[in-house]
Enzyme design. Structure first.
Site, PDB file in Angstrom:
ATOM      1  N   ARG B  32       0.852  -1.319   0.090  1.00  0.00           N
ATOM      2  CA  ARG B  32      -0.048   0.034  -0.089  1.00  0.00           C
ATOM      3  C   ARG B  32       0.780   1.343  -0.125  1.00  0.00           C
ATOM      4  O   ARG B  32       0.386   2.460  -0.589  1.00  0.00           O
ATOM      5  CB  ARG B  32      -0.850  -0.118   1.214  1.00  0.00           C
ATOM      6  CG  ARG B  32      -1.784  -1.084   1.413  1.00  0.00           C
ATOM      7  CD  ARG B  32      -3.335  -0.697   0.350  1.00  0.00           C
ATOM      8  NE  ARG B  32      -4.176  -1.471   0.476  1.00  0.00           N
ATOM      9  CZ  ARG B  32      -5.392  -1.402   1.447  1.00  0.00           C
ATOM     10  NH1 ARG B  32      -5.512  -0.449   2.012  1.00  0.00           N
ATOM     11  NH2 ARG B  32      -6.195  -2.302   1.522  1.00  0.00           N
ATOM     12  N   ASP B 138     -15.659  10.516   5.183  1.00  0.00           N
ATOM     13  CA  ASP B 138     -14.495   9.429   5.401  1.00  0.00           C
ATOM     14  C   ASP B 138     -13.224  10.191   5.938  1.00  0.00           C
ATOM     15  O   ASP B 138     -13.299  11.460   5.689  1.00  0.00           O
ATOM     16  CB  ASP B 138     -14.368   8.971   3.890  1.00  0.00           C
ATOM     17  CG  ASP B 138     -13.445   7.642   3.896  1.00  0.00           C
ATOM     18  OD1 ASP B 138     -14.120   6.628   3.979  1.00  0.00           O
ATOM     19  OD2 ASP B 138     -12.192   7.656   4.132  1.00  0.00           O
TER      20      ASP B 138
END
Lengths: 131, 273
Positions: B32, B138
């Protein structure tokens, strides 16, 4: 699978590679798979043994997917077989045209296992695994 | 990567998002954070950890957190909560005065699929004149911006969404698909963390908070669930992910009878609140 015995999916595509890729995914999802190379072959296959669902390419020689769809709806009615288009045609008006001609679902290529699984959930042939 | 570097990066991410990275997640950091290392010309995760120790690296810490907390999403993900909402929303609407506003929160909304799925569902219901406002939040800036724009790839619009709804609610714009202006007008997206003060978001008739708690440790789960309960109206519904529960974590929320994944405030708490 929602039924007791595995449902049959007829994969109709003039590309052997695409048919093989679809077969691999569909067998993994629990379907019995038959294949046809164009719409005319598919119509013959339906007459001899009706599949629960047809995964149908649009652009093919001899008889294309939409011609098959219209012929199948005229001959077998609106509900059988369930038809899921699976094509590189990705314009809004093409999707509208196919749904209008009686397709239950529509896949825009390229597809993968996730997309096919979701679409077969939509048409009621697979359970939503998380539900 | 040294264990110290891993622990430091994990600590940064936990304090910002609540996400708990267990020591077996080294591979996840490698995959990631790879693009981020490349972008900043950092040779390794150890170099990244070193840079994060600089108090001026808060933008980098944001980017690291974002890269590790962004998850794949799909429309109508796990059909059950949407089936439940289809039944529950008209009941909630009838309990509100005509003309009132029902508020639905998509907490941890990612790129907006959940919020827009709710909007599509609302469009098919008769709420007898009650309006609906959907708020998506978010912690990751980039996904909030994407959700707000409402653009989705061909791949994304095929995950979980029937073709019938695609042609009804989306427009095609040069190879991408964009949510219709009508649906976009129903949803608002903001950056927000579940670990902060949630009171500013106001109170909600319905809260979706799915597949977020699984990343938190137990005390954080309890804290977030209690904070969500406080923002939920007494007869409101909270949806959690399939692998999540309130049991053993809080008594301010209880499973709705006969439902999986749907929770409400118990009557005593509702009276006290």
């Amino acid at each position: 699978m929602t039924g007791e015995s595995p449902a049959t999916c007829l994969v109709v595509d003039d590309s052997r590679t695409v048919r093989k890729a679809a077969r691999r995914i569909l067998e993994k999802l629990g379907f019995t798979v038959a294949e046809a190379g164009d719409g005319a072959e598919a119509l013959t296959a339906c007459r001899s043994s009706m599949p629960q669902v047809v995964l149908l390419d649009w652009n093919m020689p001899v008889m294309d997917g939409l011609e098959f769809l219209r012929a199948a709806r005229a001959e077998f009615g609106p509900d059988h077989p369930i038809v899921v288009l699976c094509t590189t045609e990705a314009a809004m008006e093409k999707i509208v045209e196919a749904l209008g001609a009686g397709a239950q679902e529509y896949v825009m290529k390229p597809f993968d296992e996730g997309i096919l699984r979701d679409k077969f959930v939509q048409v009621g042939l697979l359970r939503d695994e998380a539900a | 990567m040294t264990p110290e570097s891993f622990a430091f990066i994990a600590g940064v991410v936990k304090s910002r998002s609540g996400l708990v990275l267990t020591s077996d997640k080294g591979y996840m950091l490698e995959t990631r954070l790879g693009p981020l290392l490349k972008r900043d010309g950092l040779a390794s995760l150890d170099a990244l950890a070193l840079k994060l120790r600089d108090p001026r690296s808060s933008a980098l810490a944001d980017a690291v957190t974002e890269a590790l907390t962004t998850n794949e999403s799909s429309f109508f993900r796990d059909g059950k909560p949407f089936d439940h909402l289809r039944q529950a929303l008209p009941v909630l609407a009838r309990a509100r005065a005509p003309g009132s506003l029902l508020r639905i929160w998509s907490a941890a909304c990612s790129t907006g699929q959940e919020a827009y799925s709710i909007a599509m569902l609302v469009q098919e219901l008769n709420l007898e004149g009650r309006r609906v406002e959907i708020i998506g939040t978010d912690i990751a800036d980039s996904v909030v911006a994407r959700a707000r724009e409402g653009y989705f790839t061909q791949f994304e619009v095929q995950r979980g969404m029937p073709a019938r709804l695609l042609v009804k609610h989306f427009r095609q714009e040069s190879g991408r698909w964009r949510v219709s202006p009508e649906l976009r007008a129903m949803a608002r997206f903001e950056r927000g963390t579940l670990l902060g003060d949630l009171r500013g978001f106001g109170r909600f008739d319905v809260i979706f908070c799915r597949n977020v708690l699984i990343y938190f440790d137990a005390p954080t789960k309890t804290r977030v669930l209690n904070a969500l309960a406080a923002q939920l109206l007494p007869d409101g519904v909270l949806y959690l992910g399939g692998a999540e529960t309130v049991l053993g974590l809080t008594d301010r929320l209880a499973p709705l009878a006969g439902e999986r994944g749907a929770y409400g405030r118990p009557r005593e708490a509702a009276l006290a609140g």
